[in-house]
Design an enzyme around this catalytic site. Structure first.
Site, PDB file in Angstrom:
ATOM      1  N   ASP A  34      -3.262  -6.014   5.789  1.00 40.63           N
ATOM      2  CA  ASP A  34      -4.371  -5.417   5.014  1.00 40.63           C
ATOM      3  C   ASP A  34      -4.683  -4.266   5.462  1.00 40.63           C
ATOM      4  OD1 ASP A  34      -3.948  -7.778   3.557  1.00 40.63           O
ATOM      5  OD2 ASP A  34      -5.812  -8.816   4.602  1.00 40.63           O
ATOM      6  N   ASP A  66      -6.665  -4.876   9.334  1.00 37.37           N
ATOM      7  CA  ASP A  66      -7.829  -4.074   8.921  1.00 37.37           C
ATOM      8  C   ASP A  66      -8.120  -2.590   9.517  1.00 37.37           C
ATOM      9  OD1 ASP A  66      -8.159  -6.241   7.240  1.00 37.37           O
ATOM     10  OD2 ASP A  66      -9.829  -7.170   8.114  1.00 37.37           O
TER      11      ASP A  66
END
Length: 513
Positions: free
Chosen positions: A350, A329
Site C-alpha cells: 500500500d 505506507d
C-alpha cells in the site's frame, strides 16, 4: 465515564429520532432537496431549525445552508474533542486524539472555503474540498483503529453527525458540478492570475547544515515564511541529510533541493511505536499550494510496520523530480488535488495510498523486497462516498522491481487493493513489468464481497510483460478501458483540473491521456 457515555448515548438517540417529529409541510424545495441526500432525516431536522428558509429555496441556497450547518457541527465537535484531553490515558491515544484535532480543524477550514464568496470557486473546487472534509473525519476515526485505542475516548469522539452532514453536501454539490463547463474557465481567471504565481526559483532563504545558509533546519525556515513579501516563499535546502519531522501548515511554500539522493529529509517513526499514520510521517503538508523539487523524502524505520515518508493534504500541490522511500505506507496522498511528475516511489505494501485526487505522470514506481511472508501492493485508494471526486491515476509510469528485489523473481505484486468501498485507481499507458501478478488486483482482507462491485479500477493501453489483462480479476468494478473518452476521465484535465492551475507552477505536464 460510564455515566457520561450513557447520557450522551441517550441524547444522540433522541437527536436521531427528532427529524421525523420535525418534518413540516411548508418546506417546499427544501424537502425535495433533502430527499435527494443520503441522510434526509438529518437534513430535514437541521433545515427546519433555520427560520429564514422559504419554500422557494434554490439549489445553491440549499447547499450554502447545508454547508453552514455542517460547519457549525464540526466546530462544536472540535471543541468537544479538545475538552477530552484530561481523559487521554496513553501515548498512542494521545497521538490519535491529536490527529483528530488536526483533521477536524482542517475540516472546518475546508468548509469555510466552500462558503467563501470572495473567491470565484468552481463547483469542482467545492467538491474537492467537501471530499477532503469527509476524508478528514474518516482519517480521525482510522487513527484510533490503527493504534487499537477504541475503548476510552473514541466513542465520545464519534458521537456527532458530522459525517452525515458532509455527505449530504457532497450529494447536492455533485449535481451542480454537472453544469460546470460553461463557468469553470471564467471562474478560474477571476480567482488568480498567472502573473501572480509565475514560478521564480530565487530563494527567500537557504537551509544548510554546515551553517552556510540562513538556517540549519527546514522547520526554522518555515517559521520565517511568516514574514514573506511575495505569494510564494522559496526555501533552498542544500545538500545534506536532514533528520527532522517537518510539518508544513503555511500556504504556497516551494522547497527546492540539490537533487534526489543529495537533499534527503528522513525520519523513523512508525505506527507500531504509538504514532498515528499522520503523526508517523517524516514530512507532513497541510498548507495549500505546496511544491517540492529535487528532494528525497524518506521514512527509514525499515520493513517492520507502517511508516509514512510523506503525508500530504495540500490542495493544488506539485512534486517534481522527487523521491519517496519507505516500505509499507510510503506516500500518504491524504486528500485534495496533487500532481507528481518524474518522481520515484519505493515501497512494499500500500505504498501509494489515501483519498486525494492524485495524478502520477512519468514516474517510476519501485517494489522493494518485502519482509519474510510479506506481500507487495502498490496502491490502496480510500474513496468511501460515490460522489467524492477523488482517485489515483498512474499515467505513463514505469512499474518495476527495485534493485534489491531483482534477484527474487518469485515475488509478485498487485496493482492495488480497495481500502474503502468506492476506491478508484487507473493505470494509463504505463509500462508494467513481469513483477505484477496476472490477477492484477487483490481484495482487502475482511472487506465485504460487495466491495468488488463498487470499486472503480481500470487499465488503459499499458505495455510490458505484466500488462496483459487476460487473467485479471473478474470484478464488476474492474474495467479494461478500451476508448480514449473513458480513459480521459482519469487524466490531468479531468481528475485534478490540471489545465487550470498547473501552467502557473512552471512544471511541465501533459493535460490529456
Amino acid at each position: 465515564m460510564k455515566t457520561e457515555m450513557v447520557l450522551l448515548s441517550v441524547s444522540i438517540s433522541i437527536l436521531l429520532l427528532l427529524p421525523s417529529v420535525y418534518s413540516s409541510p411548508f418546506f417546499g424545495n427544501m424537502i425535495w432537496w433533502c430527499n435527494q441526500t443520503p441522510y434526509p432525516d438529518q437534513c430535514k431536522y437541521h433545515m427546519n431549525r433555520i427560520p429564514e428558509l422559504t419554500s422557494s429555496i434554490s439549489r445553491q441556497q440549499f447547499l450554502t445552508e447545508a454547508e453552514e450547518t455542517a460547519l457549525q457541527e464540526v466546530n462544536s465537535a472540535l471543541q468537544f474533542i479538545k475538552s477530552l484531553e484530561p481523559k487521554v490515558v496513553s501515548k498512542a491515544e494521545r497521538s490519535a486524539w491529536n490527529t483528530c484535532l488536526v483533521f477536524f480543524d482542517l475540516t472546518a477550514y475546508r468548509l469555510n472555503k466552500t462558503l467563501d464568496t470572495t473567491t470565484a470557486s468552481t463547483p469542482d473546487d467545492i467538491q474537492t474540498w467537501l471530499s477532503a472534509a469527509a476524508t478528514n473525519i474518516r482519517s480521525c476515526n482510522d487513527g484510533f483503529f490503527d493504534l487499537n485505542v477504541t475503548n476510552n475516548i473514541y466513542p465520545l469522539v464519534i458521537a456527532n453527525n458530522v459525517t452525515q452532514l458532509i455527505s449530504n453536501c457532497l450529494a447536492v454539490n455533485y449535481v451542480i458540478t454537472q453544469d460546470k463547463e460553461d463557468i469553470i474557465h471564467e471562474a478560474f481567471s477571476k480567482n488568480i492570475s498567472r502573473k501572480d504565481v509565475s514560478l521564480s526559483l530565487r530563494a527567500d532563504c537557504v537551509v544548510a547544515q554546515d551553517g552556510s545558509g540562513n538556517y540549519r533546519t527546514i522547520s526554522e525556515a518555515l517559521a520565517a515564511s511568516a514574514h514573506r513579501t511575495g505569494l510564494y516563499f522559496v526555501i533552498h535546502v542544500k545538500q545534506g541529510i536532514y533528520n527532522e519531522i517537518v510539518i508544513v501548515t503555511q500556504k504556497n511554500i516551494l522547497l527546492v533541493g540539490d537533487g534526489v539522493g543529495k537533499t534527503v529529509i528522513t525520519g523513523n517513526r512508525r505506527v507500531e511505536d504509538g504514532f498515528s499514520l499522520q503523526d508517523c510521517a517524516t514530512f507532513k503538508v497541510t498548507g495549500d499550494g505546496f511544491k517540492a523539487f529535487l528532494i528525497t523524502f524518506e521514512n527509514a524505520a525499515g520493513d517492520i510496520g507502517r511508516a509514512v515518508a510523506m503525508a500530504s493534504s495540500s490542495d493544488l500541490s506539485v512534486f517534481y523530480h522527487c523521491t519517496f522511500k519507505g516500505y509499507q505506507d510510503t506516500l500518504y496522498v491524504t486528500s485534495n488535488r496533487q500532481f507528481y511528475k518524474k518522481c520515484q516511489i519505493f515501497g512494499t505494501v500500500d505504498f501509494i495510498f489515501g483519498n486525494a485526487a492524485a495524478v502520477f505522470q512519468d514516474c517510476t514506481i519501485y517494489a522493494r523486497k518485502p519482509k519474510p511472508g510479506g506481500g507487495l501492493v502498490v496502491t490502496a485508494q480510500s474513496r468511501e462516498h460515490p460522489y467524492e471526486n477523488t482517485g489515483i491515476t498512474i499515467h505513463r509510469c514505469g512499474l518495476m522491481r527495485a534493485p534489491e528485489l531483482k534477484p527474487f523473481p518469485q515475488y509478485k505484486a498487485f496493482l492495488g487493493r480497495p481500502w474503502k468501498e468506492f476506491a478508484r485507481t487507473a493505470y494509463l499507458r504505463s509500462s508494467i513489468s513481469d513483477l505484477v501478478d496476472p490477477a492484477g488486483w487483490m481484495t482487502w482482507e475482511g472487506a465485504p464481497p460487495s466491495r468488488s462491485r463498487t470499486v472503480d479500477y481500470g487499465e488503459f493501453e499499458n505495455t510490458g510483460p505484466g500488462a496483459s489483462t487476460n487473467r485479471r480479476v473478474k470484478w464488476r468494478g474492474y474495467h479494461v478501458i478500451r476508448d480514449l473518452q473513458t480513459a480521459a476521465a482519469y487524466d490531468v484535465t479531468n481528475l485534478i483540473n490540471g489545465k487550470l492551475w498547473l501552467p502557473a507552477t512552471g512544471v511541465p505536464f501533459d493535460a490529456n491521456v
